[in-house]
Design an enzyme around this catalytic site. Structure first.
Site, PDB file in Angstrom:
ATOM      1  N   ARG A  18       3.156 -10.782 -39.459  1.00 29.65           N
ATOM      2  CA  ARG A  18       3.273 -11.140 -38.042  1.00 29.65           C
ATOM      3  C   ARG A  18       3.514  -9.912 -37.161  1.00 29.65           C
ATOM      4  NH1 ARG A  18       4.872 -16.593 -36.560  1.00 29.65           N
ATOM      5  NH2 ARG A  18       3.896 -17.953 -38.070  1.00 29.65           N
ATOM      6  N   ARG A  22       4.924 -12.216 -30.637  1.00 34.20           N
ATOM      7  CA  ARG A  22       5.638 -12.334 -29.356  1.00 34.20           C
ATOM      8  C   ARG A  22       6.743 -11.325 -29.133  1.00 34.20           C
ATOM      9  NH1 ARG A  22       6.619 -18.545 -30.275  1.00 34.20           N
ATOM     10  NH2 ARG A  22       6.695 -17.561 -32.313  1.00 34.20           N
ATOM     11  N   ARG A  31      -1.246 -12.711 -24.184  1.00 35.69           N
ATOM     12  CA  ARG A  31      -1.010 -14.129 -24.456  1.00 35.69           C
ATOM     13  C   ARG A  31      -0.728 -14.924 -23.169  1.00 35.69           C
ATOM     14  NH1 ARG A  31       0.119 -18.503 -24.988  1.00 35.69           N
ATOM     15  NH2 ARG A  31       1.293 -19.599 -26.590  1.00 35.69           N
ATOM     16  N   ASP A  67      -4.841 -17.536 -37.470  1.00 34.28           N
ATOM     17  CA  ASP A  67      -3.775 -18.408 -37.932  1.00 34.28           C
ATOM     18  C   ASP A  67      -4.238 -19.160 -39.178  1.00 34.28           C
ATOM     19  OD1 ASP A  67      -0.980 -19.411 -36.806  1.00 34.28           O
ATOM     20  OD2 ASP A  67      -1.957 -21.057 -37.864  1.00 34.28           O
ATOM     21  N   TYR A 144       1.094 -29.019 -43.968  1.00 29.02           N
ATOM     22  CA  TYR A 144       0.877 -29.233 -42.524  1.00 29.02           C
ATOM     23  C   TYR A 144      -0.004 -30.449 -42.288  1.00 29.02           C
ATOM     24  CZ  TYR A 144       3.073 -24.934 -40.906  1.00 29.02           C
ATOM     25  OH  TYR A 144       3.987 -23.967 -40.596  1.00 29.02           O
TER      26      TYR A 144
HETATM   27  O1  CP3 Z   1       0.625 -11.212 -39.148  1.00 33.42           O
HETATM   28  C1  CP3 Z   1      -0.076 -11.117 -38.114  1.00 33.42           C
HETATM   29  O2  CP3 Z   1       0.206 -10.340 -37.180  1.00 33.42           O
HETATM   30  C2  CP3 Z   1      -1.361 -11.908 -38.048  1.00 33.42           C
HETATM   31  C3  CP3 Z   1      -1.281 -13.122 -37.332  1.00 33.42           C
HETATM   32  C4  CP3 Z   1      -0.692 -14.387 -37.940  1.00 33.42           C
HETATM   33  C5  CP3 Z   1      -0.254 -15.454 -37.118  1.00 33.42           C
HETATM   34  N1  CP3 Z   1       0.023 -16.521 -37.924  1.00 33.42           N
HETATM   35  C6  CP3 Z   1      -0.173 -15.412 -35.659  1.00 33.42           C
HETATM   36  C7  CP3 Z   1       0.655 -16.401 -34.958  1.00 33.42           C
HETATM   37  C8  CP3 Z   1      -0.588 -14.804 -39.267  1.00 33.42           C
HETATM   38  C9  CP3 Z   1      -0.852 -14.037 -40.546  1.00 33.42           C
HETATM   39  C10 CP3 Z   1      -0.148 -16.156 -39.233  1.00 33.42           C
HETATM   40  C11 CP3 Z   1       0.041 -16.992 -40.424  1.00 33.42           C
HETATM   41  C12 CP3 Z   1       0.735 -18.264 -40.298  1.00 33.42           C
HETATM   42  N2  CP3 Z   1       0.578 -19.233 -39.346  1.00 33.42           N
HETATM   43  C13 CP3 Z   1       1.651 -18.763 -41.230  1.00 33.42           C
HETATM   44  C14 CP3 Z   1       2.027 -18.065 -42.506  1.00 33.42           C
HETATM   45  C15 CP3 Z   1       2.982 -16.976 -42.240  1.00 33.42           C
HETATM   46  C16 CP3 Z   1       4.390 -17.426 -42.131  1.00 33.42           C
HETATM   47  O3  CP3 Z   1       5.032 -16.998 -41.162  1.00 33.42           O
HETATM   48  O4  CP3 Z   1       4.857 -18.141 -43.011  1.00 33.42           O
HETATM   49  C17 CP3 Z   1       2.084 -20.021 -40.808  1.00 33.42           C
HETATM   50  C18 CP3 Z   1       3.102 -20.915 -41.494  1.00 33.42           C
HETATM   51  C19 CP3 Z   1       1.393 -20.317 -39.617  1.00 33.42           C
HETATM   52  C20 CP3 Z   1       1.469 -21.564 -38.814  1.00 33.42           C
HETATM   53  C21 CP3 Z   1       2.023 -21.293 -37.494  1.00 33.42           C
HETATM   54  N3  CP3 Z   1       1.376 -20.590 -36.513  1.00 33.42           N
HETATM   55  C22 CP3 Z   1       3.280 -21.692 -36.980  1.00 33.42           C
HETATM   56  C23 CP3 Z   1       4.321 -22.459 -37.757  1.00 33.42           C
HETATM   57  C24 CP3 Z   1       3.349 -21.211 -35.678  1.00 33.42           C
HETATM   58  C25 CP3 Z   1       4.424 -21.452 -34.668  1.00 33.42           C
HETATM   59  C26 CP3 Z   1       5.615 -20.679 -35.066  1.00 33.42           C
HETATM   60  C27 CP3 Z   1       6.274 -20.077 -33.878  1.00 33.42           C
HETATM   61  O5  CP3 Z   1       6.976 -19.087 -34.132  1.00 33.42           O
HETATM   62  O6  CP3 Z   1       6.090 -20.559 -32.739  1.00 33.42           O
HETATM   63  C28 CP3 Z   1       2.169 -20.483 -35.404  1.00 33.42           C
HETATM   64  C29 CP3 Z   1       1.831 -19.782 -34.155  1.00 33.42           C
HETATM   65  C30 CP3 Z   1       1.557 -18.328 -34.267  1.00 33.42           C
HETATM   66  N4  CP3 Z   1       0.755 -17.749 -35.208  1.00 33.42           N
HETATM   67  C31 CP3 Z   1       2.014 -17.324 -33.353  1.00 33.42           C
HETATM   68  C32 CP3 Z   1       1.437 -16.118 -33.781  1.00 33.42           C
HETATM   69  C33 CP3 Z   1       1.561 -14.762 -33.132  1.00 33.42           C
HETATM   70  C34 CP3 Z   1       2.877 -17.559 -32.126  1.00 33.42           C
HETATM   71  C35 CP3 Z   1       2.016 -18.268 -31.119  1.00 33.42           C
HETATM   72  C36 CP3 Z   1       2.233 -17.867 -29.705  1.00 33.42           C
HETATM   73  O7  CP3 Z   1       1.763 -16.792 -29.277  1.00 33.42           O
HETATM   74  O8  CP3 Z   1       2.843 -18.675 -28.969  1.00 33.42           O
END
Ligand code: CP3
Length: 336
Positions: A18, A22, A31, A67, A144
């Site tokens: 990640r 944010r 964003r 994602d 999910y």
């Molecule tokens: O690592 C990176 O920089 C690459 C981008 C990346 C994102 N999601 C961007 C993201 C990667 C590799 C993921 C994988 C992902 N997505 C996972 C596995 C990694 C982990 O953390 O376990 C999971 C479970 C998801 C599903 C997901 N996507 C969730 C649960 C959420 C919301 C969580 C939150 O913190 O709000 C997301 C959204 C998400 N994916 C964001 C980002 C940058 C935040 C969205 C935003 O900008 O509002």
């Protein structure tokens, strides 16, 4: 790439799950103009946030901005990222009839925007910075799909798994077939290594992992284009490490609930490991950060095949200056 193959490296490489997110002002600015899903589907913006994170932090690898849930849309899943709530699935899969309705992903062309983002990122990155592609692992995606979002106890997921193993395995096999094609399309577009995120698999007992998950993760990993390193990551997996190793991967992701030396011993020194700093240590004073990073490097013991990372993704409020400091510390202290 050399660390993935357990070859000698001049210093321990580091990237952070990640790393584009944010906690970074540059990300929030991009964003602010778009929704999260639109950002994922816009190749030039996705490439921009991917590359900006690498340049800002000085890390040794990029991970494509996308994602794990995007692959669910071509299966017929109605996905939304609700403001402040995280992902919401409006038509969850709860029984055999729901599984029957899932679409087989014959053609992964629906995710062309990911491949285009990979091509644009690859051409914008310095040649010596590798680009990682990724997908969710079958269990985490199934959770999910079944829960309809995040979950605490995974009751609906496990209910389907226990009460209708036939439907469960059919769903996991359908997801796995899609994932192999999806990863190989990312590789064809320029991803040089791929990671499976099994973020929530730690909720399972070892016996249930073996029966309900291992064969499916194994089939995804076995079908990855030969020669491309696979990183197999999960959290809460202290009791599952040997089984994850059996499922496959050239690099096994460790979280902070296990010591790096113990975890590496258990998966075997004939695979590489990635990890395993607690993401919350990035909120502490920098001398604490340094001591904790050093402890991990000491546990790696100078052995080939350690990629420094957090044990899970960077949290949204993380101070950027501490992330940059961590990258510098690992480069300095991890010098061979
Ligand atoms: O690592 C990176 O920089 C690459 C981008 C990346 C994102 N999601 C961007 C993201 C990667 C590799 C993921 C994988 C992902 N997505 C996972 C596995 C990694 C982990 O953390 O376990 C999971 C479970 C998801 C599903 C997901 N996507 C969730 C649960 C959420 C919301 C969580 C939150 O913190 O709000 C997301 C959204 C998400 N994916 C964001 C980002 C940058 C935040 C969205 C935003 O900008 O509002």
């Amino acid at each position: 790439m050399r660390a993935c193959r357990r070859e000698a490296v001049p210093y321990t490489p580091i990237w952070l799950m990640r790393q584009a997110g944010r906690y970074m002002r540059e990300y929030r600015e991009v964003r602010a103009k778009t929704t999260f899903l639109e950002l994922c589907k816009n190749p030039s913006l996705a490439a921009e946030v991917t590359v900006t994170a690498v340049e800002r932090l000085g890390v040794d690898a990029a991970i494509i901005f996308a994602d794990i849930l995007l692959i669910l849309e071509p299966m017929g899943i109605d996905l939304e990222f609700a403001q402040g709530e995280g992902p919401v699935i409006h038509n969850p899969v709860r029984n055999a009839a729901d599984v029957e309705r899932l679409r087989e992903v014959e053609d992964v062309g629906a995710l062309e925007f990911v491949y285009e983002a990979i091509r644009q990122t690859r051409s914008a990155l310095k040649p010596d910075v590798p680009l990682i592609g990724f997908c969710g692992a079958p269990f985490t995606l199934a959770s999910y799909m079944t829960e309809g979002g995040g979950s605490k106890n995974y009751v609906k997921t496990k209910q389907l798994m226990y009460d209708d193993p036939g439907a469960w395995h059919a769903m996991m096999a359908l997801i796995s077939r899609a994932l192999s094609k999806y990863l190989n399309a990312q590789i064809a577009a320029g991803a040089q290594a791929v990671q499976l995120f099994d973020s929530w698999v730690g909720c399972l007992s070892p016996d249930d992992y073996r029966e309900f998950v291992l064969p499916h993760s194994q089939s995804v990993i076995r079908n990855v284009t030969p020669g491309v390193p696979v990183i197999h990551f999960g959290t809460g997996t202290t009791a599952l490490l040997e089984l994850m190793r059996e499922a496959g991967g050239d690099v096994i992701g460790l979280d902070w609930r296990v010591r790096l030396d113990d975890g590496w011993q258990r998966v075997g020194h004939d695979v590489a490991v990635m990890g395993n700093l607690d993401p919350v240590v990035l909120f502490a004073k920098q001398d604490v950060l340094r001591a904790q990073a050093k402890r991990i490097l000491d546990q790696a013991g100078g052995r080939n095949g350690h990629i420094f990372n957090l044990g899970h993704g960077i949290l949204p409020e993380t101070p950027v200056e501490n992330v940059i400091a961590l990258v510098e510390m690992v480069h300095e202290m991890g010098r061979g």
